[in-house]
Design an enzyme around this catalytic site. Structure first.
Site, PDB file in Angstrom:
ATOM      1  N   HIS A  45      29.076  32.137  65.823  1.00  0.00           N
ATOM      2  CA  HIS A  45      29.957  32.100  67.000  1.00  0.00           C
ATOM      3  C   HIS A  45      30.325  33.497  67.489  1.00  0.00           C
ATOM      4  O   HIS A  45      30.827  33.655  68.592  1.00  0.00           O
ATOM      5  CB  HIS A  45      31.235  31.323  66.685  1.00  0.00           C
ATOM      6  CG  HIS A  45      30.988  29.880  66.363  1.00  0.00           C
ATOM      7  ND1 HIS A  45      30.377  29.010  67.249  1.00  0.00           N
ATOM      8  CD2 HIS A  45      31.241  29.145  65.256  1.00  0.00           C
ATOM      9  CE1 HIS A  45      30.283  27.806  66.699  1.00  0.00           C
ATOM     10  NE2 HIS A  45      30.797  27.866  65.482  1.00  0.00           N
ATOM     11  N   GLU A 150      31.622  21.271  56.489  1.00  0.00           N
ATOM     12  CA  GLU A 150      32.461  21.178  57.687  1.00  0.00           C
ATOM     13  C   GLU A 150      32.459  19.786  58.300  1.00  0.00           C
ATOM     14  O   GLU A 150      33.003  19.600  59.387  1.00  0.00           O
ATOM     15  CB  GLU A 150      31.990  22.156  58.770  1.00  0.00           C
ATOM     16  CG  GLU A 150      31.459  23.479  58.294  1.00  0.00           C
ATOM     17  CD  GLU A 150      31.205  24.471  59.402  1.00  0.00           C
ATOM     18  OE1 GLU A 150      32.150  24.918  60.051  1.00  0.00           O
ATOM     19  OE2 GLU A 150      30.027  24.814  59.612  1.00  0.00           O
ATOM     20  N   ASP A 176      36.025  23.032  62.099  1.00  0.00           N
ATOM     21  CA  ASP A 176      35.086  21.917  62.259  1.00  0.00           C
ATOM     22  C   ASP A 176      35.496  20.722  61.414  1.00  0.00           C
ATOM     23  O   ASP A 176      35.322  19.578  61.838  1.00  0.00           O
ATOM     24  CB  ASP A 176      33.660  22.371  61.916  1.00  0.00           C
ATOM     25  CG  ASP A 176      33.000  23.054  63.105  1.00  0.00           C
ATOM     26  OD1 ASP A 176      33.040  22.475  64.202  1.00  0.00           O
ATOM     27  OD2 ASP A 176      32.475  24.158  62.944  1.00  0.00           O
TER      28      ASP A 176
HETATM   29  C1  3PY Z   1      35.329  26.530  60.937  1.00  0.00           C
HETATM   30  O1  3PY Z   1      36.528  26.557  60.627  1.00  0.00           O
HETATM   31  O2  3PY Z   1      34.754  25.537  61.390  1.00  0.00           O
HETATM   32  C2  3PY Z   1      34.545  27.726  60.743  1.00  0.00           C
HETATM   33  O3  3PY Z   1      33.369  27.710  60.985  1.00  0.00           O
HETATM   34  C3  3PY Z   1      35.253  28.948  60.270  1.00  0.00           C
HETATM   35  O4  3PY Z   1      34.724  30.086  60.787  1.00  0.00           O
HETATM   36 MG    MG Z   2      32.624  25.887  61.800  1.00  0.00          MG
END
Ligand code: 3PY
Ligand code: MG
Length: 255
Positions: A45, A150, A176
């Site tokens: 990102h 995630e 996420d």
């Molecule tokens: C998230 O919190 O989804 C991340 O990828 C942290 O950078």
């Molecule tokens: Mg993430």
């Protein structure tokens, strides 16, 4: 080289990482000088690319430190490449299945653990290992493959992902995680929907002797994560740190 963050983590110590999306070696130097023990260069990102990783590894080397790279989703070739440039650890986002974890580990580790292709000339130049055979025999232990958990699917597969040889740690993406656990309803990084999951992931990771890692925006969330056993904790981002510092300075003069 002084005991670096990889050895610290392996010996059970806690490490705080900066998070760098602004692709400049100057940013890495500022974060390391401020006291972060390492910095993650974000190619997912953030705006890092191969040439900024090359420059930033040199900036860290100048300060006797090593770096982490977060690669874009599924870019296994980039994982090997950033190790070849001298990164000490790679974080791979969205590792949802055993197949994802095996492909990541294969890119990160030399045989017999994985299938990393030989070509670490730059990594050797910036490390203490100038002998090819010594580098070959130490690289698998001296670099970390960290799989991001995630999603619900990843959580369902966590034990199998943890069992993949070559995966050294698990990195929780709380943003996420909160999106997927609320079915897209909210971002609430350490909220009620995901906090139990965050605690559970640390316990299961530690139970198999691997390293629990996490991202936190706020110091209170980092402290909570540490109380669950998280050892590598990223605290805020470069742009977040600048915004927070600027807001504090401006408020001091009543702006
Ligand atoms: C998230 O919190 O989804 C991340 O990828 C942290 O950078
Ligand atoms: Mg993430």
């Amino acid at each position: 080289m002084a005991l670096d963050f990889v050895s610290e983590l392996k010996s059970g110590k806690e490490v705080i990482a900066g998070w760098c999306g602004i692709p400049s070696g100057l940013m890495v130097e500022a974060l390391l000088n401020a006291g972060y023990q390492t910095v993650t260069l974000d190619m997912q990102h953030g705006f890092h690319d191969i040439s900024s990783v090359l420059t930033c590894v040199a900036s860290a080397k100048m300060l006797d430190q090593r770096l982490i790279v977060r690669i874009p989703v599924g870019e296994w070739g980039t994982a090997s490449r950033t190790l070849d440039m001298g990164a000490a650890a790679v974080i791979a986002p969205m590792i949802n299945t055993v197949d994802d974890a095996q492909a990541f580990a294969a890119a990160m580790k030399y045989p017999p653990v994985g299938a990393r292709s030989w070509g670490p000339g730059r990594a050797m130049l910036v490390s203490d290992q100038k002998n090819q055979n010594t580098y070959l025999s130490t690289a698998n232990d001296d670099t970390l493959a960290i799989a991001m958990i995630e999603t619900r699917e990843a959580l369902d597969n966590l034990d199998a992902i943890l069992a993949v040889p070559g995966i050294d740690g698990i990195f929780v993406g709380p943003s996420d995680l909160s999106v997927t656990f609320s079915d897209g309803a909210e971002i609430n990084q350490f909220g009620d929907r995901s906090i139990g999951v965050i605690e559970d992931i640390a316990a299961r990771t530690m139970a198999v002797g691997k390293i629990p890692c996490i991202f936190a925006i706020l110091p209170e969330h980092l402290k909570l994560a540490r109380s669950f056993g998280y050892r590598l904790c990223a605290l805020n981002t470069d742009s977040g740190v600048i915004a927070r510092g600027a807001a504090e300075l401006l408020s001091e003069i009543g702006e």
